[in-house]
Motif scaffolding. Sequence first.
Motif, PDB file in Angstrom:
ATOM      1  N   ALA A  17       0.836  -1.200   0.000  1.00  0.00           N
ATOM      2  CA  ALA A  17       0.000   0.000   0.000  1.00  0.00           C
ATOM      3  C   ALA A  17       0.869   1.248   0.000  1.00  0.00           C
ATOM      4  O   ALA A  17       2.054   1.209   0.323  1.00  0.00           O
ATOM      5  CB  ALA A  17      -0.900   0.007   1.236  1.00  0.00           C
ATOM      6  N   THR A  18       0.249   2.358  -0.354  1.00  0.00           N
ATOM      7  CA  THR A  18       0.871   3.670  -0.182  1.00  0.00           C
ATOM      8  C   THR A  18      -0.022   4.472   0.764  1.00  0.00           C
ATOM      9  O   THR A  18      -1.250   4.402   0.672  1.00  0.00           O
ATOM     10  CB  THR A  18       1.078   4.397  -1.526  1.00  0.00           C
ATOM     11  OG1 THR A  18       1.729   5.643  -1.277  1.00  0.00           O
ATOM     12  CG2 THR A  18      -0.210   4.638  -2.256  1.00  0.00           C
ATOM     13  N   VAL A  32       5.450   3.815   1.199  1.00  0.00           N
ATOM     14  CA  VAL A  32       5.002   2.654   0.429  1.00  0.00           C
ATOM     15  C   VAL A  32       5.570   1.435   1.126  1.00  0.00           C
ATOM     16  O   VAL A  32       6.763   1.375   1.436  1.00  0.00           O
ATOM     17  CB  VAL A  32       5.497   2.707  -1.035  1.00  0.00           C
ATOM     18  CG1 VAL A  32       5.089   1.446  -1.782  1.00  0.00           C
ATOM     19  CG2 VAL A  32       4.972   3.942  -1.733  1.00  0.00           C
ATOM     20  N   GLY A  33       4.718   0.457   1.397  1.00  0.00           N
ATOM     21  CA  GLY A  33       5.178  -0.765   2.042  1.00  0.00           C
ATOM     22  C   GLY A  33       4.036  -1.728   2.243  1.00  0.00           C
ATOM     23  O   GLY A  33       2.889  -1.452   1.897  1.00  0.00           O
ATOM     24  N   ARG A  48      10.372  -1.588   1.591  1.00  0.00           N
ATOM     25  CA  ARG A  48      11.169  -2.514   0.777  1.00  0.00           C
ATOM     26  C   ARG A  48      12.526  -2.790   1.409  1.00  0.00           C
ATOM     27  O   ARG A  48      13.049  -3.900   1.318  1.00  0.00           O
ATOM     28  CB  ARG A  48      11.335  -1.919  -0.621  1.00  0.00           C
ATOM     29  CG  ARG A  48      12.132  -2.769  -1.556  1.00  0.00           C
ATOM     30  CD  ARG A  48      12.165  -2.209  -2.942  1.00  0.00           C
ATOM     31  NE  ARG A  48      12.520  -0.790  -2.927  1.00  0.00           N
ATOM     32  CZ  ARG A  48      12.622  -0.043  -3.983  1.00  0.00           C
ATOM     33  NH1 ARG A  48      12.378  -0.550  -5.166  1.00  0.00           N
ATOM     34  NH2 ARG A  48      12.953   1.223  -3.904  1.00  0.00           N
ATOM     35  N   ASP A  49      13.117  -1.795   2.095  1.00  0.00           N
ATOM     36  CA  ASP A  49      14.439  -1.980   2.700  1.00  0.00           C
ATOM     37  C   ASP A  49      14.369  -2.721   4.039  1.00  0.00           C
ATOM     38  O   ASP A  49      15.378  -2.910   4.704  1.00  0.00           O
ATOM     39  CB  ASP A  49      15.152  -0.639   2.870  1.00  0.00           C
ATOM     40  CG  ASP A  49      14.485   0.285   3.892  1.00  0.00           C
ATOM     41  OD1 ASP A  49      13.481  -0.107   4.523  1.00  0.00           O
ATOM     42  OD2 ASP A  49      14.977   1.426   4.043  1.00  0.00           O
ATOM     43  N   GLY A  50      13.150  -3.114   4.452  1.00  0.00           N
ATOM     44  CA  GLY A  50      12.975  -3.867   5.689  1.00  0.00           C
ATOM     45  C   GLY A  50      12.649  -3.005   6.902  1.00  0.00           C
ATOM     46  O   GLY A  50      12.295  -3.535   7.955  1.00  0.00           O
ATOM     47  N   SER A  51      12.793  -1.696   6.774  1.00  0.00           N
ATOM     48  CA  SER A  51      12.471  -0.829   7.908  1.00  0.00           C
ATOM     49  C   SER A  51      10.954  -0.777   8.122  1.00  0.00           C
ATOM     50  O   SER A  51      10.179  -1.042   7.210  1.00  0.00           O
ATOM     51  CB  SER A  51      13.028   0.588   7.689  1.00  0.00           C
ATOM     52  OG  SER A  51      12.416   1.199   6.572  1.00  0.00           O
ATOM     53  N   GLN A  68       2.053  -5.186  -6.539  1.00  0.00           N
ATOM     54  CA  GLN A  68       3.325  -5.713  -6.053  1.00  0.00           C
ATOM     55  C   GLN A  68       4.422  -5.224  -6.982  1.00  0.00           C
ATOM     56  O   GLN A  68       4.204  -5.022  -8.170  1.00  0.00           O
ATOM     57  CB  GLN A  68       3.315  -7.245  -6.014  1.00  0.00           C
ATOM     58  CG  GLN A  68       2.419  -7.815  -4.946  1.00  0.00           C
ATOM     59  CD  GLN A  68       2.850  -7.425  -3.544  1.00  0.00           C
ATOM     60  OE1 GLN A  68       4.020  -7.234  -3.263  1.00  0.00           O
ATOM     61  NE2 GLN A  68       1.884  -7.301  -2.653  1.00  0.00           N
ATOM     62  N   GLN A  69       5.585  -5.048  -6.437  1.00  0.00           N
ATOM     63  CA  GLN A  69       6.699  -4.536  -7.213  1.00  0.00           C
ATOM     64  C   GLN A  69       7.164  -5.593  -8.211  1.00  0.00           C
ATOM     65  O   GLN A  69       7.333  -6.763  -7.850  1.00  0.00           O
ATOM     66  CB  GLN A  69       7.829  -4.192  -6.261  1.00  0.00           C
ATOM     67  CG  GLN A  69       8.878  -3.347  -6.861  1.00  0.00           C
ATOM     68  CD  GLN A  69       9.811  -2.835  -5.791  1.00  0.00           C
ATOM     69  OE1 GLN A  69       9.682  -3.184  -4.627  1.00  0.00           O
ATOM     70  NE2 GLN A  69      10.742  -2.024  -6.180  1.00  0.00           N
TER      71      GLN A  69
END
Length: 79
Positions: A17-18, A32-33, A48-51, A68-69
Amino acid sequence: MARLAHSLAPRDIGRRATVRFRLPDGRFRDIVGVLESWRDGVLVLRRRDGSVAQVDEADVVASRIVPQQPPRRRGSPES
Protein backbone atom coordinates in the motif's frame (compact mmCIF):
# COMPACT_ATOMS: atom_id res chain seq x y z
CA MET A 1 -7.28 17.83 -9.69
CA ALA A 2 -7.25 14.36 -8.13
CA ARG A 3 -9.30 13.76 -5.02
CA LEU A 4 -7.53 12.18 -2.05
CA ALA A 5 -9.13 9.04 -0.67
CA HIS A 6 -8.30 6.84 2.29
CA SER A 7 -9.28 3.41 1.04
CA LEU A 8 -7.24 1.04 3.25
CA ALA A 9 -8.96 -1.13 5.82
CA PRO A 10 -7.76 -3.75 8.30
CA ARG A 11 -8.73 -6.44 5.75
CA ASP A 12 -5.80 -5.18 3.61
CA ILE A 13 -3.15 -6.47 6.04
CA GLY A 14 -0.50 -8.31 4.02
CA ARG A 15 -0.98 -6.19 0.90
CA ARG A 16 1.34 -3.51 -0.51
CA ALA A 17 0.00 0.00 0.00
CA THR A 18 0.87 3.67 -0.18
CA VAL A 19 -0.11 5.96 2.68
CA ARG A 20 0.02 9.77 2.72
CA PHE A 21 -0.08 11.31 6.17
CA ARG A 22 0.24 14.72 7.78
CA LEU A 23 3.31 15.53 9.87
CA PRO A 24 2.97 17.64 13.04
CA ASP A 25 4.28 20.71 11.14
CA GLY A 26 1.50 20.36 8.52
CA ARG A 27 3.63 18.92 5.72
CA PHE A 28 2.76 15.60 4.08
CA ARG A 29 4.81 12.44 3.72
CA ASP A 30 4.26 9.24 1.74
CA ILE A 31 5.18 5.69 2.70
CA VAL A 32 5.00 2.65 0.43
CA GLY A 33 5.18 -0.76 2.04
CA VAL A 34 3.36 -3.90 3.10
CA LEU A 35 0.65 -3.24 5.67
CA GLU A 36 1.75 -5.53 8.51
CA SER A 37 -0.80 -4.59 11.15
CA TRP A 38 -3.52 -2.15 12.10
CA ARG A 39 -4.12 -2.07 15.83
CA ASP A 40 -5.38 0.56 18.26
CA GLY A 41 -5.46 3.21 15.51
CA VAL A 42 -1.86 2.63 14.36
CA LEU A 43 -0.91 1.31 10.91
CA VAL A 44 2.40 -0.53 10.64
CA LEU A 45 4.05 -0.76 7.21
CA ARG A 46 7.24 -2.59 6.24
CA ARG A 47 9.21 -0.80 3.55
CA ARG A 48 11.17 -2.51 0.78
CA ASP A 49 14.44 -1.98 2.70
CA GLY A 50 12.98 -3.87 5.69
CA SER A 51 12.47 -0.83 7.91
CA VAL A 52 9.15 -0.43 9.71
CA ALA A 53 7.04 2.72 9.82
CA GLN A 54 4.13 3.42 12.16
CA VAL A 55 1.43 5.92 11.26
CA ASP A 56 -1.45 7.07 13.44
CA GLU A 57 -4.71 6.47 11.59
CA ALA A 58 -5.87 9.98 12.52
CA ASP A 59 -2.95 11.46 10.51
CA VAL A 60 -3.72 9.53 7.29
CA VAL A 61 -5.11 11.77 4.55
CA ALA A 62 -4.93 9.29 1.64
CA SER A 63 -4.14 5.63 1.07
CA ARG A 64 -4.58 2.89 -1.48
CA ILE A 65 -3.43 -0.57 -2.45
CA VAL A 66 -0.63 -0.60 -5.04
CA PRO A 67 0.56 -3.45 -7.27
CA GLN A 68 3.33 -5.71 -6.05
CA GLN A 69 6.70 -4.54 -7.21
CA PRO A 70 7.88 -6.20 -10.45
CA PRO A 71 11.09 -8.23 -10.22
CA ARG A 72 14.29 -6.27 -10.79
CA ARG A 73 15.97 -6.73 -14.14
CA ARG A 74 19.43 -8.24 -14.13
CA GLY A 75 21.45 -6.54 -16.83
CA SER A 76 20.08 -5.47 -20.17
CA PRO A 77 18.01 -7.64 -22.49
CA GLU A 78 19.92 -9.55 -25.13
CA SER A 79 19.57 -8.31 -28.71
